[in-house]
Design an enzyme around this catalytic site. Structure first.
Site, PDB file in Angstrom:
ATOM      1  N   ASP A  42      -7.572  12.436  -9.895  1.00 24.79           N
ATOM      2  CA  ASP A  42      -7.958  13.774 -10.341  1.00 24.79           C
ATOM      3  C   ASP A  42      -7.738  13.926 -11.840  1.00 24.79           C
ATOM      4  OD1 ASP A  42      -8.694  14.566  -7.826  1.00 24.79           O
ATOM      5  OD2 ASP A  42      -6.772  15.494  -7.347  1.00 24.79           O
ATOM      6  N   LYS A  64     -11.425  16.798 -10.684  1.00 23.72           N
ATOM      7  CA  LYS A  64     -11.491  18.105 -10.035  1.00 23.72           C
ATOM      8  C   LYS A  64     -10.601  19.108 -10.760  1.00 23.72           C
ATOM      9  CE  LYS A  64     -12.386  18.835  -5.906  1.00 23.72           C
ATOM     10  NZ  LYS A  64     -12.339  19.093  -4.456  1.00 23.72           N
ATOM     11  N   MET A 182      -2.852  27.920  -9.249  1.00 19.30           N
ATOM     12  CA  MET A 182      -4.264  28.176  -9.559  1.00 19.30           C
ATOM     13  C   MET A 182      -4.578  29.666  -9.629  1.00 19.30           C
ATOM     14  SD  MET A 182      -5.931  25.162  -7.171  1.00 19.30           S
ATOM     15  CE  MET A 182      -4.942  25.606  -5.728  1.00 19.30           C
TER      16      MET A 182
END
Length: 517
Positions: A42, A64, A182
Protein backbone atom coordinates in the site's frame (compact mmCIF):
# COMPACT_ATOMS: atom_id res chain seq x y z
CA UNK A 1 -17.47 -26.54 -3.40
CA UNK A 2 -14.29 -28.39 -4.28
CA UNK A 3 -11.16 -26.27 -4.11
CA UNK A 4 -8.26 -26.68 -6.56
CA UNK A 5 -5.13 -28.33 -5.21
CA UNK A 6 -3.43 -25.49 -3.32
CA UNK A 7 -0.08 -27.23 -3.64
CA UNK A 8 -0.13 -26.40 -7.36
CA UNK A 9 -0.18 -22.69 -6.52
CA UNK A 10 2.30 -20.34 -4.94
CA UNK A 11 1.84 -18.81 -1.53
CA UNK A 12 0.29 -15.56 -0.28
CA UNK A 13 0.82 -14.01 3.15
CA UNK A 14 -1.11 -11.00 4.40
CA UNK A 15 1.42 -9.11 6.52
CA UNK A 16 0.72 -6.14 8.76
CA UNK A 17 3.52 -3.64 8.21
CA UNK A 18 2.79 -1.83 11.48
CA UNK A 19 2.30 1.92 11.86
CA UNK A 20 5.30 3.14 9.87
CA UNK A 21 8.57 2.63 11.74
CA UNK A 22 10.25 -0.42 10.09
CA UNK A 23 11.31 -1.60 13.53
CA UNK A 24 7.69 -2.07 14.53
CA UNK A 25 6.88 -4.84 12.06
CA UNK A 26 6.72 -8.25 13.74
CA UNK A 27 9.65 -10.66 13.53
CA UNK A 28 7.55 -13.09 11.50
CA UNK A 29 6.42 -10.29 9.19
CA UNK A 30 10.02 -9.25 8.53
CA UNK A 31 11.04 -12.86 7.82
CA UNK A 32 8.32 -13.20 5.20
CA UNK A 33 9.05 -9.78 3.70
CA UNK A 34 12.71 -10.67 3.21
CA UNK A 35 11.83 -13.99 1.60
CA UNK A 36 9.03 -12.88 -0.75
CA UNK A 37 9.37 -13.01 -4.53
CA UNK A 38 6.56 -10.49 -5.00
CA UNK A 39 5.52 -7.72 -2.58
CA UNK A 40 2.17 -6.04 -3.17
CA UNK A 41 2.16 -2.99 -0.92
CA UNK A 42 0.00 0.00 0.00
CA UNK A 43 0.94 3.67 -0.27
CA UNK A 44 1.48 4.08 3.48
CA UNK A 45 4.28 1.50 3.60
CA UNK A 46 7.54 3.49 3.91
CA UNK A 47 10.39 2.96 1.41
CA UNK A 48 12.75 2.16 4.30
CA UNK A 49 10.73 -0.99 5.02
CA UNK A 50 10.66 -2.03 1.36
CA UNK A 51 14.46 -1.92 1.32
CA UNK A 52 14.34 -5.10 3.39
CA UNK A 53 13.08 -6.99 0.33
CA UNK A 54 15.46 -9.33 -1.45
CA UNK A 55 17.26 -7.79 -4.41
CA UNK A 56 15.27 -9.68 -7.05
CA UNK A 57 11.84 -9.16 -5.46
CA UNK A 58 9.15 -7.55 -7.59
CA UNK A 59 7.60 -4.57 -5.79
CA UNK A 60 4.06 -3.64 -6.84
CA UNK A 61 2.59 -0.42 -5.46
CA UNK A 62 -1.20 -0.66 -5.41
CA UNK A 63 -1.31 2.77 -3.77
CA UNK A 64 -4.56 2.69 -1.83
CA UNK A 65 -5.16 6.13 -0.33
CA UNK A 66 -8.40 8.04 0.12
CA UNK A 67 -9.70 9.20 -3.30
CA UNK A 68 -6.43 8.14 -4.96
CA UNK A 69 -6.40 4.43 -5.75
CA UNK A 70 -3.82 3.21 -8.23
CA UNK A 71 -5.68 -0.09 -8.35
CA UNK A 72 -9.21 -1.07 -7.37
CA UNK A 73 -9.80 -3.72 -4.71
CA UNK A 74 -11.08 -6.14 -7.35
CA UNK A 75 -7.91 -5.60 -9.35
CA UNK A 76 -5.75 -6.19 -6.25
CA UNK A 77 -7.59 -9.43 -5.54
CA UNK A 78 -7.07 -10.57 -9.11
CA UNK A 79 -3.37 -9.60 -8.98
CA UNK A 80 -2.75 -11.64 -5.83
CA UNK A 81 -4.45 -14.66 -7.36
CA UNK A 82 -2.56 -14.27 -10.63
CA UNK A 83 0.80 -14.15 -8.85
CA UNK A 84 -0.09 -17.15 -6.69
CA UNK A 85 -1.21 -19.18 -9.70
CA UNK A 86 2.15 -18.40 -11.31
CA UNK A 87 3.76 -20.26 -8.41
CA UNK A 88 5.26 -17.22 -6.69
CA UNK A 89 5.62 -16.44 -2.99
CA UNK A 90 3.63 -13.25 -2.49
CA UNK A 91 3.53 -10.93 0.51
CA UNK A 92 0.57 -8.58 0.61
CA UNK A 93 2.03 -5.82 2.79
CA UNK A 94 -0.61 -3.65 4.43
CA UNK A 95 -0.10 -0.68 6.74
CA UNK A 96 -0.97 -1.28 10.38
CA UNK A 97 -2.92 -4.51 10.85
CA UNK A 98 -4.52 -6.27 7.86
CA UNK A 99 -7.85 -6.72 9.66
CA UNK A 100 -8.20 -3.28 11.30
CA UNK A 101 -9.98 -0.95 8.87
CA UNK A 102 -8.18 -2.56 5.98
CA UNK A 103 -9.63 -5.02 3.52
CA UNK A 104 -7.39 -7.90 4.44
CA UNK A 105 -10.31 -10.14 5.33
CA UNK A 106 -11.83 -9.62 1.87
CA UNK A 107 -8.52 -10.49 0.21
CA UNK A 108 -8.03 -13.62 2.30
CA UNK A 109 -11.60 -14.85 1.60
CA UNK A 110 -11.28 -14.15 -2.13
CA UNK A 111 -8.06 -16.12 -2.37
CA UNK A 112 -9.44 -19.00 -0.29
CA UNK A 113 -12.44 -19.29 -2.61
CA UNK A 114 -9.98 -19.71 -5.48
CA UNK A 115 -7.87 -22.34 -3.76
CA UNK A 116 -5.12 -20.15 -2.23
CA UNK A 117 -4.85 -20.24 1.56
CA UNK A 118 -3.25 -17.18 3.17
CA UNK A 119 -1.11 -16.92 6.26
CA UNK A 120 -2.22 -13.88 8.27
CA UNK A 121 0.44 -11.92 10.17
CA UNK A 122 -1.08 -9.25 12.45
CA UNK A 123 0.55 -5.84 12.74
CA UNK A 124 0.59 -3.04 15.29
CA UNK A 125 -2.34 -0.82 14.46
CA UNK A 126 -2.02 2.96 14.17
CA UNK A 127 -4.79 3.56 16.72
CA UNK A 128 -2.46 2.29 19.44
CA UNK A 129 0.96 3.20 18.02
CA UNK A 130 0.38 6.76 16.78
CA UNK A 131 -1.01 8.06 20.10
CA UNK A 132 1.73 6.20 22.01
CA UNK A 133 4.44 7.87 19.93
CA UNK A 134 2.82 11.23 20.69
CA UNK A 135 2.93 10.48 24.43
CA UNK A 136 -0.74 9.47 24.71
CA UNK A 137 -1.54 6.08 26.28
CA UNK A 138 -4.92 4.96 24.91
CA UNK A 139 -5.79 3.33 28.26
CA UNK A 140 -4.76 4.29 31.78
CA UNK A 141 -6.12 2.81 34.98
CA UNK A 142 -6.87 6.25 36.42
CA UNK A 143 -8.42 7.81 33.31
CA UNK A 144 -9.55 5.27 30.69
CA UNK A 145 -10.58 1.65 31.08
CA UNK A 146 -11.60 1.10 27.47
CA UNK A 147 -10.54 2.08 23.97
CA UNK A 148 -12.74 2.07 20.89
CA UNK A 149 -11.52 2.14 17.29
CA UNK A 150 -13.81 3.84 14.79
CA UNK A 151 -13.46 4.52 11.08
CA UNK A 152 -14.33 7.94 9.77
CA UNK A 153 -14.57 6.56 6.24
CA UNK A 154 -17.18 3.85 5.97
CA UNK A 155 -18.20 1.83 2.94
CA UNK A 156 -19.67 4.40 0.49
CA UNK A 157 -22.26 1.79 -0.58
CA UNK A 158 -23.95 2.05 2.83
CA UNK A 159 -27.18 4.03 2.90
CA UNK A 160 -26.24 5.60 6.23
CA UNK A 161 -23.49 5.55 8.83
CA UNK A 162 -23.62 2.70 11.31
CA UNK A 163 -21.44 4.55 13.82
CA UNK A 164 -23.45 5.43 16.92
CA UNK A 165 -22.01 8.84 17.79
CA UNK A 166 -24.34 9.22 20.77
CA UNK A 167 -22.92 6.01 22.23
CA UNK A 168 -19.38 7.21 21.55
CA UNK A 169 -20.07 10.51 23.30
CA UNK A 170 -21.42 8.63 26.31
CA UNK A 171 -18.44 6.26 26.30
CA UNK A 172 -15.94 9.14 26.29
CA UNK A 173 -17.81 10.96 29.05
CA UNK A 174 -17.66 7.88 31.28
CA UNK A 175 -13.91 7.35 30.82
CA UNK A 176 -13.34 5.72 27.48
CA UNK A 177 -10.93 6.62 24.69
CA UNK A 178 -12.00 6.81 21.06
CA UNK A 179 -9.49 6.58 18.21
CA UNK A 180 -10.84 7.57 14.81
CA UNK A 181 -9.09 6.34 11.65
CA UNK A 182 -9.46 8.00 8.25
CA UNK A 183 -11.52 10.84 9.69
CA UNK A 184 -9.59 13.94 8.67
CA UNK A 185 -11.83 14.76 5.71
CA UNK A 186 -14.87 14.67 8.02
CA UNK A 187 -13.30 16.23 11.10
CA UNK A 188 -15.72 19.19 11.23
CA UNK A 189 -18.75 16.91 11.01
CA UNK A 190 -17.39 14.42 13.55
CA UNK A 191 -16.62 17.05 16.20
CA UNK A 192 -19.90 18.89 15.62
CA UNK A 193 -21.95 15.72 15.98
CA UNK A 194 -20.13 14.62 19.13
CA UNK A 195 -20.79 18.03 20.66
CA UNK A 196 -24.46 17.81 19.62
CA UNK A 197 -24.68 14.46 21.38
CA UNK A 198 -23.64 16.02 24.65
CA UNK A 199 -19.87 15.61 24.77
CA UNK A 200 -18.44 18.59 26.74
CA UNK A 201 -16.64 21.16 24.60
CA UNK A 202 -13.53 20.97 26.81
CA UNK A 203 -13.10 17.21 26.26
CA UNK A 204 -9.39 16.60 25.54
CA UNK A 205 -8.73 15.78 21.87
CA UNK A 206 -5.67 15.25 19.68
CA UNK A 207 -4.58 14.52 16.14
CA UNK A 208 -1.43 12.54 15.33
CA UNK A 209 -0.26 12.76 11.71
CA UNK A 210 2.14 10.20 10.22
CA UNK A 211 2.45 8.47 13.60
CA UNK A 212 5.56 6.39 14.30
CA UNK A 213 7.45 7.87 11.33
CA UNK A 214 10.07 10.63 11.04
CA UNK A 215 7.32 12.89 9.63
CA UNK A 216 5.19 12.62 12.77
CA UNK A 217 3.37 15.78 13.90
CA UNK A 218 0.68 16.13 16.52
CA UNK A 219 -1.37 18.60 18.48
CA UNK A 220 -3.47 18.44 21.66
CA UNK A 221 -6.38 20.70 22.43
CA UNK A 222 -10.07 20.49 23.31
CA UNK A 223 -12.83 19.07 21.16
CA UNK A 224 -14.35 22.44 20.30
CA UNK A 225 -11.01 23.81 19.05
CA UNK A 226 -9.69 20.68 17.34
CA UNK A 227 -10.86 21.36 13.79
CA UNK A 228 -9.71 24.99 13.66
CA UNK A 229 -6.26 24.18 15.10
CA UNK A 230 -5.81 21.31 12.66
CA UNK A 231 -6.46 23.79 9.84
CA UNK A 232 -4.04 26.32 11.34
CA UNK A 233 -1.28 23.72 11.68
CA UNK A 234 -2.12 22.22 8.28
CA UNK A 235 -2.27 18.67 9.59
CA UNK A 236 -3.47 16.26 6.93
CA UNK A 237 -4.14 12.57 6.43
CA UNK A 238 -2.85 10.03 7.25
CA UNK A 239 -3.71 10.79 10.86
CA UNK A 240 -5.45 9.34 13.88
CA UNK A 241 -7.92 11.43 15.90
CA UNK A 242 -7.86 10.68 19.64
CA UNK A 243 -10.63 11.85 21.99
CA UNK A 244 -10.77 11.22 25.74
CA UNK A 245 -9.26 12.06 29.11
CA UNK A 246 -5.97 10.30 28.30
CA UNK A 247 -5.13 13.10 25.85
CA UNK A 248 -4.68 15.47 28.81
CA UNK A 249 -2.01 13.25 30.41
CA UNK A 250 1.38 14.93 29.99
CA UNK A 251 3.82 13.14 32.25
CA UNK A 252 7.63 12.91 31.86
CA UNK A 253 8.72 9.85 29.92
CA UNK A 254 5.63 9.44 27.79
CA UNK A 255 6.83 11.70 24.96
CA UNK A 256 10.14 9.91 24.39
CA UNK A 257 9.56 9.49 20.65
CA UNK A 258 9.45 13.20 19.89
CA UNK A 259 12.26 13.99 22.34
CA UNK A 260 14.87 12.11 20.31
CA UNK A 261 17.88 14.12 19.21
CA UNK A 262 17.12 14.38 15.48
CA UNK A 263 13.34 14.59 15.31
CA UNK A 264 12.33 16.87 12.46
CA UNK A 265 15.73 16.72 10.75
CA UNK A 266 15.94 15.59 7.13
CA UNK A 267 19.33 14.05 6.35
CA UNK A 268 20.77 13.04 2.98
CA UNK A 269 23.36 10.26 3.12
CA UNK A 270 25.78 9.75 0.25
CA UNK A 271 27.16 6.27 0.92
CA UNK A 272 26.77 3.40 -1.53
CA UNK A 273 23.35 1.74 -1.27
CA UNK A 274 24.91 -1.43 0.19
CA UNK A 275 26.69 0.56 2.91
CA UNK A 276 23.91 2.98 3.75
CA UNK A 277 21.92 0.74 6.09
CA UNK A 278 24.06 1.17 9.23
CA UNK A 279 24.16 4.97 8.98
CA UNK A 280 20.48 5.17 8.04
CA UNK A 281 19.42 2.99 10.97
CA UNK A 282 21.42 5.05 13.47
CA UNK A 283 19.99 8.32 12.17
CA UNK A 284 16.42 7.01 12.04
CA UNK A 285 16.74 5.66 15.59
CA UNK A 286 17.29 9.27 16.67
CA UNK A 287 14.24 10.46 14.76
CA UNK A 288 15.76 11.74 11.50
CA UNK A 289 14.08 11.39 8.15
CA UNK A 290 16.72 9.91 5.86
CA UNK A 291 17.05 10.25 2.10
CA UNK A 292 19.61 8.12 0.28
CA UNK A 293 21.74 9.65 -2.45
CA UNK A 294 24.38 7.05 -3.37
CA UNK A 295 27.14 8.97 -5.12
CA UNK A 296 29.36 5.96 -5.77
CA UNK A 297 28.87 2.36 -6.79
CA UNK A 298 31.22 -0.45 -5.87
CA UNK A 299 32.10 -2.88 -8.66
CA UNK A 300 34.36 -5.96 -8.81
CA UNK A 301 37.83 -5.59 -10.28
CA UNK A 302 38.76 -6.75 -13.75
CA UNK A 303 39.76 -10.39 -14.18
CA UNK A 304 43.48 -9.48 -14.41
CA UNK A 305 43.29 -7.52 -11.13
CA UNK A 306 41.47 -10.38 -9.43
CA UNK A 307 44.17 -12.81 -10.55
CA UNK A 308 46.85 -10.63 -8.93
CA UNK A 309 44.86 -10.56 -5.68
CA UNK A 310 44.33 -14.32 -5.83
CA UNK A 311 48.04 -14.91 -6.34
CA UNK A 312 48.83 -12.76 -3.29
CA UNK A 313 46.25 -14.57 -1.13
CA UNK A 314 47.66 -17.96 -2.08
CA UNK A 315 51.05 -16.79 -0.79
CA UNK A 316 50.00 -14.92 2.39
CA UNK A 317 52.82 -16.64 4.29
CA UNK A 318 55.22 -14.40 2.36
CA UNK A 319 53.75 -11.27 3.98
CA UNK A 320 54.23 -9.85 7.47
CA UNK A 321 51.13 -7.62 7.33
CA UNK A 322 47.77 -7.63 5.56
CA UNK A 323 46.16 -4.17 5.53
CA UNK A 324 42.48 -3.50 4.81
CA UNK A 325 41.10 0.03 4.89
CA UNK A 326 37.33 -0.31 4.43
CA UNK A 327 34.38 -2.64 4.87
CA UNK A 328 34.12 -2.78 1.08
CA UNK A 329 37.68 -4.07 0.96
CA UNK A 330 36.82 -6.76 3.50
CA UNK A 331 33.75 -7.79 1.48
CA UNK A 332 35.86 -8.11 -1.66
CA UNK A 333 38.53 -10.04 0.27
CA UNK A 334 35.89 -12.43 1.63
CA UNK A 335 34.61 -13.09 -1.89
CA UNK A 336 38.08 -14.03 -3.11
CA UNK A 337 38.75 -16.20 -0.04
CA UNK A 338 35.54 -18.09 -0.75
CA UNK A 339 36.32 -18.40 -4.47
CA UNK A 340 39.76 -19.85 -3.65
CA UNK A 341 38.33 -22.23 -1.02
CA UNK A 342 40.61 -20.75 1.66
CA UNK A 343 39.81 -20.52 5.37
CA UNK A 344 41.23 -19.02 8.55
CA UNK A 345 44.38 -21.14 8.33
CA UNK A 346 45.54 -19.04 5.36
CA UNK A 347 45.87 -16.03 7.73
CA UNK A 348 47.73 -17.88 10.51
CA UNK A 349 51.14 -16.30 9.88
CA UNK A 350 50.18 -12.77 8.86
CA UNK A 351 49.26 -9.84 11.08
CA UNK A 352 46.20 -7.83 10.09
CA UNK A 353 45.75 -4.06 10.29
CA UNK A 354 42.38 -2.39 9.79
CA UNK A 355 41.31 1.23 9.43
CA UNK A 356 38.19 1.88 11.50
CA UNK A 357 35.86 -0.04 13.76
CA UNK A 358 33.53 -0.81 10.86
CA UNK A 359 36.38 -2.47 8.95
CA UNK A 360 37.41 -4.45 12.03
CA UNK A 361 33.81 -5.55 12.59
CA UNK A 362 33.50 -6.62 8.96
CA UNK A 363 36.64 -8.75 9.37
CA UNK A 364 35.10 -10.55 12.35
CA UNK A 365 31.69 -10.92 10.74
CA UNK A 366 32.76 -12.01 7.25
CA UNK A 367 35.96 -13.92 7.93
CA UNK A 368 36.07 -14.61 11.66
CA UNK A 369 39.34 -12.65 11.92
CA UNK A 370 40.40 -10.09 14.52
CA UNK A 371 42.56 -7.13 13.59
CA UNK A 372 45.96 -7.05 15.29
CA UNK A 373 46.19 -3.30 14.82
CA UNK A 374 43.59 -0.54 14.83
CA UNK A 375 44.98 3.02 14.66
CA UNK A 376 43.81 5.78 17.01
CA UNK A 377 42.55 7.84 14.09
CA UNK A 378 40.90 6.15 11.15
CA UNK A 379 43.03 7.70 8.40
CA UNK A 380 46.03 6.47 6.41
CA UNK A 381 48.51 8.71 8.22
CA UNK A 382 47.53 7.34 11.61
CA UNK A 383 47.67 3.76 10.36
CA UNK A 384 51.12 4.32 8.90
CA UNK A 385 52.34 5.86 12.17
CA UNK A 386 51.05 2.85 14.11
CA UNK A 387 52.64 0.36 11.71
CA UNK A 388 55.95 2.22 11.75
CA UNK A 389 56.29 2.07 15.54
CA UNK A 390 58.21 -1.07 14.73
CA UNK A 391 61.08 -1.22 12.22
CA UNK A 392 59.45 -1.66 8.80
CA UNK A 393 62.65 -2.18 6.85
CA UNK A 394 62.43 -5.41 4.89
CA UNK A 395 58.89 -6.10 6.12
CA UNK A 396 56.36 -7.12 3.48
CA UNK A 397 52.93 -5.51 3.40
CA UNK A 398 49.90 -6.52 1.35
CA UNK A 399 47.44 -3.63 0.95
CA UNK A 400 43.97 -4.51 -0.36
CA UNK A 401 42.14 -1.26 -1.10
CA UNK A 402 39.96 0.63 -3.55
CA UNK A 403 41.30 1.47 -6.97
CA UNK A 404 41.09 5.19 -6.12
CA UNK A 405 42.70 4.99 -2.66
CA UNK A 406 45.22 7.71 -1.77
CA UNK A 407 48.93 6.96 -2.24
CA UNK A 408 49.83 8.24 1.24
CA UNK A 409 49.91 4.90 3.05
CA UNK A 410 52.08 2.92 0.59
CA UNK A 411 54.44 5.88 0.13
CA UNK A 412 55.06 6.22 3.89
CA UNK A 413 55.71 2.49 4.20
CA UNK A 414 58.07 2.41 1.21
CA UNK A 415 59.98 5.43 2.54
CA UNK A 416 60.52 3.43 5.77
CA UNK A 417 62.08 0.59 3.80
CA UNK A 418 59.06 -1.70 3.58
CA UNK A 419 58.21 -3.88 0.59
CA UNK A 420 54.63 -3.07 -0.43
CA UNK A 421 52.17 -4.77 -2.75
CA UNK A 422 49.29 -2.30 -3.11
CA UNK A 423 46.53 -4.14 -4.93
CA UNK A 424 43.11 -2.76 -5.81
CA UNK A 425 40.48 -5.21 -4.64
CA UNK A 426 37.40 -3.33 -5.83
CA UNK A 427 36.50 -0.46 -8.14
CA UNK A 428 34.71 2.70 -7.06
CA UNK A 429 32.67 4.30 -9.83
CA UNK A 430 30.54 7.45 -9.79
CA UNK A 431 26.77 7.01 -9.63
CA UNK A 432 24.89 7.85 -12.82
CA UNK A 433 22.35 10.25 -11.30
CA UNK A 434 20.85 11.37 -8.00
CA UNK A 435 17.42 10.10 -6.91
CA UNK A 436 14.55 12.42 -7.79
CA UNK A 437 13.32 12.70 -4.18
CA UNK A 438 16.75 13.99 -3.14
CA UNK A 439 16.81 16.57 -5.92
CA UNK A 440 13.28 17.74 -5.09
CA UNK A 441 14.17 18.13 -1.41
CA UNK A 442 17.39 20.04 -2.16
CA UNK A 443 15.66 22.39 -4.60
CA UNK A 444 12.86 23.04 -2.11
CA UNK A 445 15.33 23.82 0.68
CA UNK A 446 13.97 20.90 2.71
CA UNK A 447 17.29 19.21 3.53
CA UNK A 448 18.82 19.98 6.92
CA UNK A 449 21.99 17.85 6.73
CA UNK A 450 24.08 16.00 4.20
CA UNK A 451 26.70 13.47 5.25
CA UNK A 452 29.96 12.68 3.46
CA UNK A 453 31.93 9.56 4.33
CA UNK A 454 34.85 9.90 1.92
CA UNK A 455 36.49 12.34 -0.46
CA UNK A 456 35.01 10.46 -3.41
CA UNK A 457 31.47 11.01 -2.13
CA UNK A 458 32.18 14.76 -2.03
CA UNK A 459 33.61 14.93 -5.53
CA UNK A 460 30.93 12.70 -7.01
CA UNK A 461 28.10 14.61 -5.35
CA UNK A 462 29.33 17.89 -6.79
CA UNK A 463 29.73 16.30 -10.23
CA UNK A 464 26.22 14.84 -10.11
CA UNK A 465 24.71 18.18 -9.08
CA UNK A 466 26.56 20.05 -11.81
CA UNK A 467 25.52 23.72 -11.89
CA UNK A 468 23.18 23.06 -8.96
CA UNK A 469 26.06 22.21 -6.60
CA UNK A 470 25.48 25.62 -4.96
CA UNK A 471 22.40 24.06 -3.31
CA UNK A 472 24.82 22.46 -0.84
CA UNK A 473 25.79 25.86 0.57
CA UNK A 474 22.46 26.14 2.37
CA UNK A 475 22.72 22.67 3.94
CA UNK A 476 24.62 21.72 7.09
CA UNK A 477 27.42 19.29 6.25
CA UNK A 478 28.70 16.39 8.35
CA UNK A 479 32.14 15.04 7.46
CA UNK A 480 33.45 11.68 8.60
CA UNK A 481 37.02 12.86 9.10
CA UNK A 482 39.86 15.29 8.33
CA UNK A 483 40.61 14.02 4.81
CA UNK A 484 36.98 14.34 3.76
CA UNK A 485 36.83 17.77 5.40
CA UNK A 486 39.91 18.85 3.45
CA UNK A 487 38.25 17.80 0.21
CA UNK A 488 35.11 19.74 1.16
CA UNK A 489 37.14 22.91 1.76
CA UNK A 490 38.92 22.44 -1.57
CA UNK A 491 35.48 22.59 -3.21
CA UNK A 492 34.48 25.74 -1.28
CA UNK A 493 32.24 23.85 1.16
CA UNK A 494 32.70 24.04 4.90
CA UNK A 495 31.89 21.07 7.14
CA UNK A 496 29.52 22.01 9.95
CA UNK A 497 30.74 19.07 12.04
CA UNK A 498 33.51 16.49 11.76
CA UNK A 499 33.25 13.02 13.25
CA UNK A 500 35.57 12.01 16.07
CA UNK A 501 36.34 9.17 15.94
CA UNK A 502 36.15 9.01 12.17
CA UNK A 503 33.49 6.34 11.87
CA UNK A 504 29.73 6.08 11.43
CA UNK A 505 28.93 6.33 15.12
CA UNK A 506 31.23 9.35 15.40
CA UNK A 507 29.42 10.96 12.47
CA UNK A 508 25.99 10.45 14.04
CA UNK A 509 27.22 11.66 17.44
CA UNK A 510 28.70 14.81 15.89
CA UNK A 511 25.34 15.76 14.37
CA UNK A 512 23.42 14.97 17.57
CA UNK A 513 25.87 16.99 19.68
CA UNK A 514 25.58 19.98 17.34
CA UNK A 515 21.79 19.89 17.55
CA UNK A 516 21.89 19.70 21.34
CA UNK A 517 23.86 22.94 21.71
Amino acid sequence: MTLPDEKSFGRVCLVGAGPGDPGLITVRGMQLLRAAQVIVHDALVLPSLLREARADAQLIDVGKRHADHKMTQDAINALLLEQAKAGRFVVRLKGGDPFVFGRGAEEAVYLAKHGVICEIIPGITAGVAAPAMAGIPVTHRHFASSVTFVTGHEDPAKSASTTDLAALASLITTGGTVCIYMGMNRLDAITDQLLEHGLPSDTPAAVVQWGATPMQRSLRTTLDRLSSLVDEEELKAPAVIVIGKVVAIEEPGLDFYMKRAMVGQRVVITRTRDQASDLREKLEALGAQVLEAPTIQVQPMTQDAQQRVDQALRSLDNYNWLVVTSANGVDALAQRVKALALDGRAFANVKIAAVGQATALALETSLGLRADLLPEKFVAESLAASLLKEDAKGQRYLLLRADIARDTLPQLLIEAGALVDDLPVYRTLPAIQLPEDVMEALRAGEVDWITFTSSSTVRNMIALLGEEHTLLRSVKIASIGPITSQTLRETDLSPTVEASPSDIQGLVSAIATHLAV
